[in-house]
Design a protein around this motif. Sequence first.
Motif, PDB file in Angstrom:
ATOM      1  N   SER A 173      58.024  40.305  85.767  1.00  0.00           N
ATOM      2  CA  SER A 173      57.867  40.272  87.224  1.00  0.00           C
ATOM      3  C   SER A 173      59.210  40.157  87.931  1.00  0.00           C
ATOM      4  CB  SER A 173      57.019  39.055  87.613  1.00  0.00           C
ATOM      5  OG  SER A 173      57.628  37.878  87.083  1.00  0.00           O
ATOM      6  N   GLY A 174      60.285  39.883  87.181  1.00  0.00           N
ATOM      7  CA  GLY A 174      61.576  39.614  87.824  1.00  0.00           C
ATOM      8  C   GLY A 174      62.355  40.887  88.115  1.00  0.00           C
ATOM      9  N   TYR A 175      63.417  40.705  88.865  1.00  0.00           N
ATOM     10  CA  TYR A 175      64.289  41.808  89.295  1.00  0.00           C
ATOM     11  C   TYR A 175      64.840  42.563  88.077  1.00  0.00           C
ATOM     12  CZ  TYR A 175      68.617  43.631  91.501  1.00  0.00           C
ATOM     13  OH  TYR A 175      69.665  44.402  91.943  1.00  0.00           O
ATOM     14  N   LEU A 176      65.448  41.824  87.139  1.00  0.00           N
ATOM     15  CA  LEU A 176      66.000  42.468  85.945  1.00  0.00           C
ATOM     16  C   LEU A 176      64.917  42.773  84.907  1.00  0.00           C
ATOM     17  CD1 LEU A 176      68.330  43.380  84.108  1.00  0.00           C
ATOM     18  CD2 LEU A 176      68.671  40.978  83.467  1.00  0.00           C
TER      19      LEU A 176
ATOM     20  N   ARG B 237      54.100  34.857  84.458  1.00  0.00           N
ATOM     21  CA  ARG B 237      53.499  33.526  84.621  1.00  0.00           C
ATOM     22  C   ARG B 237      52.054  33.602  85.044  1.00  0.00           C
ATOM     23  NH1 ARG B 237      57.487  29.311  87.475  1.00  0.00           N
ATOM     24  NH2 ARG B 237      58.485  31.126  88.403  1.00  0.00           N
TER      25      ARG B 237
ATOM     26  N   LYS C 229      50.046  39.068  88.962  1.00  0.00           N
ATOM     27  CA  LYS C 229      51.174  39.938  89.349  1.00  0.00           C
ATOM     28  C   LYS C 229      51.132  41.309  88.680  1.00  0.00           C
ATOM     29  CE  LYS C 229      54.700  36.873  90.998  1.00  0.00           C
ATOM     30  NZ  LYS C 229      56.045  36.331  90.850  1.00  0.00           N
TER      31      LYS C 229
ATOM     32  N   ASP D  33      54.168  30.725  80.246  1.00  0.00           N
ATOM     33  CA  ASP D  33      55.098  29.961  81.075  1.00  0.00           C
ATOM     34  C   ASP D  33      56.154  29.342  80.166  1.00  0.00           C
ATOM     35  OD1 ASP D  33      56.236  27.706  82.643  1.00  0.00           O
ATOM     36  OD2 ASP D  33      54.707  28.301  84.093  1.00  0.00           O
ATOM     37  N   LEU D  34      57.401  29.348  80.613  1.00  0.00           N
ATOM     38  CA  LEU D  34      58.484  28.804  79.781  1.00  0.00           C
ATOM     39  C   LEU D  34      58.314  27.315  79.512  1.00  0.00           C
ATOM     40  CD1 LEU D  34      61.513  30.591  81.524  1.00  0.00           C
ATOM     41  CD2 LEU D  34      60.559  31.122  79.271  1.00  0.00           C
TER      42      LEU D  34
ATOM     43  N   VAL E  95      64.542  37.493  79.104  1.00  0.00           N
ATOM     44  CA  VAL E  95      65.181  37.643  80.415  1.00  0.00           C
ATOM     45  C   VAL E  95      64.780  36.507  81.364  1.00  0.00           C
ATOM     46  CG1 VAL E  95      65.452  39.216  82.387  1.00  0.00           C
ATOM     47  CG2 VAL E  95      65.145  40.163  80.091  1.00  0.00           C
TER      48      VAL E  95
ATOM     49  N   SER F 135      64.063  33.213  83.326  1.00  0.00           N
ATOM     50  CA  SER F 135      64.702  31.902  83.495  1.00  0.00           C
ATOM     51  C   SER F 135      64.621  31.586  84.984  1.00  0.00           C
ATOM     52  CB  SER F 135      66.171  31.985  83.056  1.00  0.00           C
ATOM     53  OG  SER F 135      66.683  30.722  82.736  1.00  0.00           O
TER      54      SER F 135
ATOM     55  N   PHE G  91      65.524  31.125  88.622  1.00  0.00           N
ATOM     56  CA  PHE G  91      66.679  31.562  89.411  1.00  0.00           C
ATOM     57  C   PHE G  91      66.342  31.365  90.884  1.00  0.00           C
ATOM     58  CE2 PHE G  91      69.697  35.369  90.330  1.00  0.00           C
ATOM     59  CZ  PHE G  91      70.728  34.487  90.569  1.00  0.00           C
TER      60      PHE G  91
ATOM     61  N   TYR H 231      71.740  25.621  88.719  1.00  0.00           N
ATOM     62  CA  TYR H 231      71.474  26.919  88.082  1.00  0.00           C
ATOM     63  C   TYR H 231      72.574  27.239  87.062  1.00  0.00           C
ATOM     64  CZ  TYR H 231      71.356  31.908  87.260  1.00  0.00           C
ATOM     65  OH  TYR H 231      71.350  33.133  86.633  1.00  0.00           O
TER      66      TYR H 231
ATOM     67  N   LYS I 120      72.143  27.672  82.863  1.00  0.00           N
ATOM     68  CA  LYS I 120      72.461  28.839  82.039  1.00  0.00           C
ATOM     69  C   LYS I 120      73.397  28.449  80.901  1.00  0.00           C
ATOM     70  CE  LYS I 120      70.921  32.354  82.713  1.00  0.00           C
ATOM     71  NZ  LYS I 120      69.565  32.800  82.253  1.00  0.00           N
TER      72      LYS I 120
ATOM     73  N   VAL J 181      77.460  39.210  85.513  1.00  0.00           N
ATOM     74  CA  VAL J 181      77.900  38.608  86.784  1.00  0.00           C
ATOM     75  C   VAL J 181      76.770  38.850  87.789  1.00  0.00           C
ATOM     76  CG1 VAL J 181      80.363  38.805  86.300  1.00  0.00           C
ATOM     77  CG2 VAL J 181      79.156  40.751  87.327  1.00  0.00           C
TER      78      VAL J 181
ATOM     79  N   ILE K 119      74.015  40.362  89.816  1.00  0.00           N
ATOM     80  CA  ILE K 119      73.339  41.653  89.616  1.00  0.00           C
ATOM     81  C   ILE K 119      72.893  42.205  90.973  1.00  0.00           C
ATOM     82  CG2 ILE K 119      71.498  42.861  88.390  1.00  0.00           C
ATOM     83  CD1 ILE K 119      71.402  40.550  86.397  1.00  0.00           C
TER      84      ILE K 119
HETATM   85  P1  NAP Z   1      64.248  36.771  89.151  1.00  0.00           P
HETATM   86  O1  NAP Z   1      63.877  38.030  89.829  1.00  0.00           O
HETATM   87  O2  NAP Z   1      64.079  35.484  89.871  1.00  0.00           O
HETATM   88  O3  NAP Z   1      63.522  36.713  87.758  1.00  0.00           O
HETATM   89  C1  NAP Z   1      63.333  35.523  87.056  1.00  0.00           C
HETATM   90  C2  NAP Z   1      62.167  35.723  86.122  1.00  0.00           C
HETATM   91  O4  NAP Z   1      61.973  34.513  85.380  1.00  0.00           O
HETATM   92  C3  NAP Z   1      60.862  36.005  86.858  1.00  0.00           C
HETATM   93  O5  NAP Z   1      60.115  36.928  86.108  1.00  0.00           O
HETATM   94  C4  NAP Z   1      60.187  34.644  86.870  1.00  0.00           C
HETATM   95  O6  NAP Z   1      58.767  34.698  86.952  1.00  0.00           O
HETATM   96  C5  NAP Z   1      60.607  34.137  85.504  1.00  0.00           C
HETATM   97  N1  NAP Z   1      60.447  32.690  85.409  1.00  0.00           N
HETATM   98  C6  NAP Z   1      61.052  31.727  86.127  1.00  0.00           C
HETATM   99  N2  NAP Z   1      60.589  30.517  85.769  1.00  0.00           N
HETATM  100  C7  NAP Z   1      59.663  30.719  84.794  1.00  0.00           C
HETATM  101  C8  NAP Z   1      58.808  29.885  84.019  1.00  0.00           C
HETATM  102  N3  NAP Z   1      58.809  28.562  84.158  1.00  0.00           N
HETATM  103  N4  NAP Z   1      57.992  30.465  83.120  1.00  0.00           N
HETATM  104  C9  NAP Z   1      57.956  31.813  82.965  1.00  0.00           C
HETATM  105  N5  NAP Z   1      58.723  32.658  83.664  1.00  0.00           N
HETATM  106  C10 NAP Z   1      59.570  32.119  84.568  1.00  0.00           C
HETATM  107  O7  NAP Z   1      65.802  36.812  88.748  1.00  0.00           O
HETATM  108  P2  NAP Z   1      66.630  37.916  87.951  1.00  0.00           P
HETATM  109  O8  NAP Z   1      67.842  38.175  88.722  1.00  0.00           O
HETATM  110  O9  NAP Z   1      65.788  39.039  87.538  1.00  0.00           O
HETATM  111  O10 NAP Z   1      67.044  37.059  86.659  1.00  0.00           O
HETATM  112  C11 NAP Z   1      66.711  37.482  85.360  1.00  0.00           C
HETATM  113  C12 NAP Z   1      67.677  36.843  84.387  1.00  0.00           C
HETATM  114  O11 NAP Z   1      68.995  37.296  84.667  1.00  0.00           O
HETATM  115  C13 NAP Z   1      67.714  35.322  84.442  1.00  0.00           C
HETATM  116  O12 NAP Z   1      67.858  34.842  83.121  1.00  0.00           O
HETATM  117  C14 NAP Z   1      68.958  35.056  85.255  1.00  0.00           C
HETATM  118  O13 NAP Z   1      69.493  33.776  84.989  1.00  0.00           O
HETATM  119  C15 NAP Z   1      69.848  36.162  84.753  1.00  0.00           C
HETATM  120  N6  NAP Z   1      70.962  36.516  85.625  1.00  0.00           N
HETATM  121  C16 NAP Z   1      70.707  36.966  86.900  1.00  0.00           C
HETATM  122  C17 NAP Z   1      71.799  37.318  87.716  1.00  0.00           C
HETATM  123  C18 NAP Z   1      71.581  37.855  89.104  1.00  0.00           C
HETATM  124  O14 NAP Z   1      72.566  37.978  89.857  1.00  0.00           O
HETATM  125  N7  NAP Z   1      70.370  38.190  89.515  1.00  0.00           N
HETATM  126  C19 NAP Z   1      73.115  37.206  87.212  1.00  0.00           C
HETATM  127  C20 NAP Z   1      73.307  36.754  85.907  1.00  0.00           C
HETATM  128  C21 NAP Z   1      72.225  36.423  85.120  1.00  0.00           C
HETATM  129  P3  NAP Z   1      57.993  34.642  88.374  1.00  0.00           P
HETATM  130  O15 NAP Z   1      58.013  36.066  88.877  1.00  0.00           O
HETATM  131  O16 NAP Z   1      56.647  34.161  88.007  1.00  0.00           O
HETATM  132  O17 NAP Z   1      58.758  33.700  89.248  1.00  0.00           O
END
Ligand code: NAP
Length: 332
Positions: free
Chosen positions: A16-19, A39, A43, A68-69, A88, A90, A92, A162, A166, A192, A194
């Motif tokens: 469901s997340g961005y990445l 989760r 979704k 769920d984590l 992926v 975590s 955020f 945060y 990490k 870095v 994203i």
């Molecule tokens: P995001 O869109 O917020 O995605 C986070 C994902 O983690 C979502 O699918 C979220 O699920 C899930 N999540 C959070 N808490 C959870 C839990 N307790 N149990 C199960 N799933 C859970 O952010 P993103 O940017 O895609 O981040 C993806 C990864 O890239 C993360 O590990 C982040 O630390 C890393 N990262 C991101 C960036 C950046 O700039 N965006 C940079 C470096 C590293 P829900 O949809 O249910 O909330």
Amino acid sequence: MKNSANATTVLVTGGSGYLGLQCVLQLLQEGYTVKTTIRSLAKKEEIIHALTTGGIHHFDKLTFIEADLTKDDNWMEAVSGCTYVLHVASPFPAVDPADENEIIVPARDGSLRVLKAARDAGVKRVVLTSSFAAIGYSRSPENYTFTEQDWTDPSTPGLRPYLKSKAIAEKAAWDFMKREGGDMELTVINPVGIFGPVPGGNYSASMEFVLKGLLNGDIKETPNFTFNIVDVRDTADIHLRAMTHPEAKGERFLAASEGSVSVYDIAVLVRRERLQHAANIADLKPLGAEVYVHLSAEKARKVLGWKPRAKEITLLDTIDALSGVEGRDHKR
Ligand code: NAP
């Protein structure tokens, strides 16, 4: 579509997340069978809609599992039959919680849950999404180039939850592998910030804040820092490369496009390339000789043959997508 990928199943946590969504999209495009944890199964339709926008029209190779984590439920089901896992998911959050453990515990314990389940299910390799947060926050960036050799010390004073989460989660993952990883392999990606367009337009709050704030004139001054960015499409691509490349085993890879930017630099870029947005942008001043963070993503280029887009392309594609214009999918 690669035929060799057909028989291979990959789990992506956090579809469901961005990445996470971009990883699912690219794996399906490559012909893999994909499982993804979310989760809440509520979704699912939203994700399918976004993937359809991204050009996927057959969903027989995609399965959703609710997990769920912070809970043990369903992780064994999620990893079963998988050759690879892209971990992926975590937390955020856009705003720091009052209690840092709200982020740290799911990040750390979630990684350990995924790794244990993957090891027990005979997964070949887990690719963990860490962050530059686990690399670059414990020493002065002055006259220094950060690489995969560097680590953020979680006890660094003032470290935001945060960033701490990490560093702690990645360290816990490597410790687990040393102690009890067995034959399973681990590779870590440290992106870095994203940026970049995604199907369905699920953007992170910070990215919308910076780019929309700039375009609508809410940002009146250039914040006193530069930042490094990487395209979400290239970040998913580096995960897929790290998943299968023999030399990626046991390695960390910094993921970043070349050079850093300030908000002023973005304003100049938009004025030059997207005249239609220029009118609203406030009259910003350039940064002086403030903190520039230098880092090297050479290792990923050399070992994985990874070629990220130029940051200007990522920024303009993101701005186009945020303002409803079809992003032009520039290739490097
Ligand atoms: P995001 O869109 O917020 O995605 C986070 C994902 O983690 C979502 O699918 C979220 O699920 C899930 N999540 C959070 N808490 C959870 C839990 N307790 N149990 C199960 N799933 C859970 O952010 P993103 O940017 O895609 O981040 C993806 C990864 O890239 C993360 O590990 C982040 O630390 C890393 N990262 C991101 C960036 C950046 O700039 N965006 C940079 C470096 C590293 P829900 O949809 O249910 O909330």
